[in-house]
Design a protein around this motif. Structure first.
Motif, PDB file in Angstrom:
ATOM      1  N   LEU A  32       0.734  -1.213  -0.040  1.00  0.00           N
ATOM      2  CA  LEU A  32       0.042  -0.014   0.197  1.00  0.00           C
ATOM      3  C   LEU A  32       0.864   1.197   0.083  1.00  0.00           C
ATOM      4  O   LEU A  32       0.507   2.118  -0.780  1.00  0.00           O
ATOM      5  N   ALA A  33       2.058   1.035   0.703  1.00  0.00           N
ATOM      6  CA  ALA A  33       2.997   2.457   0.975  1.00  0.00           C
ATOM      7  C   ALA A  33       3.542   2.717  -0.682  1.00  0.00           C
ATOM      8  O   ALA A  33       3.618   3.701  -1.056  1.00  0.00           O
ATOM      9  N   GLN A  34       3.815   1.437  -1.163  1.00  0.00           N
ATOM     10  CA  GLN A  34       4.250   1.648  -2.706  1.00  0.00           C
ATOM     11  C   GLN A  34       3.280   2.231  -3.377  1.00  0.00           C
ATOM     12  O   GLN A  34       3.455   3.026  -4.398  1.00  0.00           O
TER      13      GLN A  34
ATOM     14  N   ALA B  10       3.583  11.373  -6.168  1.00  0.00           N
ATOM     15  CA  ALA B  10       4.614  12.033  -7.147  1.00  0.00           C
ATOM     16  C   ALA B  10       3.963  12.541  -8.080  1.00  0.00           C
ATOM     17  O   ALA B  10       4.394  13.701  -8.776  1.00  0.00           O
ATOM     18  N   ALA B  11       2.670  12.398  -8.702  1.00  0.00           N
ATOM     19  CA  ALA B  11       1.658  13.211  -9.468  1.00  0.00           C
ATOM     20  C   ALA B  11       1.537  14.583  -9.050  1.00  0.00           C
ATOM     21  O   ALA B  11       1.967  15.540  -9.946  1.00  0.00           O
TER      22      ALA B  11
ATOM     23  N   ASN C  16      10.736   7.912  -5.123  1.00  0.00           N
ATOM     24  CA  ASN C  16      10.925   6.664  -5.979  1.00  0.00           C
ATOM     25  C   ASN C  16      12.096   5.835  -5.296  1.00  0.00           C
ATOM     26  O   ASN C  16      12.171   4.779  -6.190  1.00  0.00           O
ATOM     27  N   GLY C  17      12.634   6.252  -4.347  1.00  0.00           N
ATOM     28  CA  GLY C  17      13.776   5.431  -3.757  1.00  0.00           C
ATOM     29  C   GLY C  17      14.919   5.449  -4.480  1.00  0.00           C
ATOM     30  O   GLY C  17      15.794   4.461  -4.104  1.00  0.00           O
ATOM     31  N   SER C  18      15.275   6.439  -5.109  1.00  0.00           N
ATOM     32  CA  SER C  18      16.379   6.418  -5.721  1.00  0.00           C
ATOM     33  C   SER C  18      17.461   7.658  -5.409  1.00  0.00           C
ATOM     34  O   SER C  18      18.435   8.276  -6.143  1.00  0.00           O
ATOM     35  N   TYR C  19      17.018   8.184  -4.358  1.00  0.00           N
ATOM     36  CA  TYR C  19      17.938   9.291  -3.737  1.00  0.00           C
ATOM     37  C   TYR C  19      19.018   8.589  -3.074  1.00  0.00           C
ATOM     38  O   TYR C  19      18.529   7.774  -2.042  1.00  0.00           O
TER      39      TYR C  19
END
Length: 136
Positions: A14-16, A23-24, A133-136
């Motif tokens: 759900l968190a994902q 993000a939108a 997005n988990g890319s930081y």
């Protein structure tokens, strides 16, 4: 578009799922800021007068004002309670990511800091998107 939610057995799913609407909202807020950026008020009209962020009269926004404007638009499109709660969750997630990106929860004060540039505000949104997005 409307995002659909399914209640998972584990909270992580759900968190994902909540990342997409957050993000939108950040992407929409980024677009508003590129149209017009405001300091000292969450939103202003073309005359420089303070207005509500979601007002049709608004032509420039602060960082938080732009985010509130996108949330209010989503909220008005659909009176569905579940959708409203999902949008409120997305607003919280987006705000939290901006707090991490800027190093403060006081987004209005950060936006209004003397010498702050629009480029820094847009960069904060880009960082918040990367965090989501988990890319930081």
């Amino acid at each position: 578009g409307r995002w659909w939610y399914f209640v998972p057995k584990r909270g992580a799913v759900l968190a994902q799922a909540a990342v997409q609407p957050a993000a939108a909202m950040l992407s929409e807020a980024r677009g508003l800021l590129l149209k017009g950026w405001s300091r000292g008020a969450q939103a202003r009209d073309t005359q420089g007068q303070v207005v509500l962020p979601w007002s049709d009269e608004a032509s420039s926004w602060s960082l938080l004002g732009a985010l509130l404007a996108t949330w209010q638009v989503h909220d008005m499109e659909d009176a569905d309670f579940v959708a409203h709660r999902a949008d409120a969750r997305a607003l919280g997630d987006a705000t939290q990511a901006l707090g991490e990106a800027t190093g403060t929860a006081a987004l209005d004060q950060w936006n209004d800091t003397e010498g702050r540039q629009l480029g820094e505000v847009v960069a904060a949104i880009d960082s918040a998107l990367a965090i989501l997005n988990g890319s930081y």
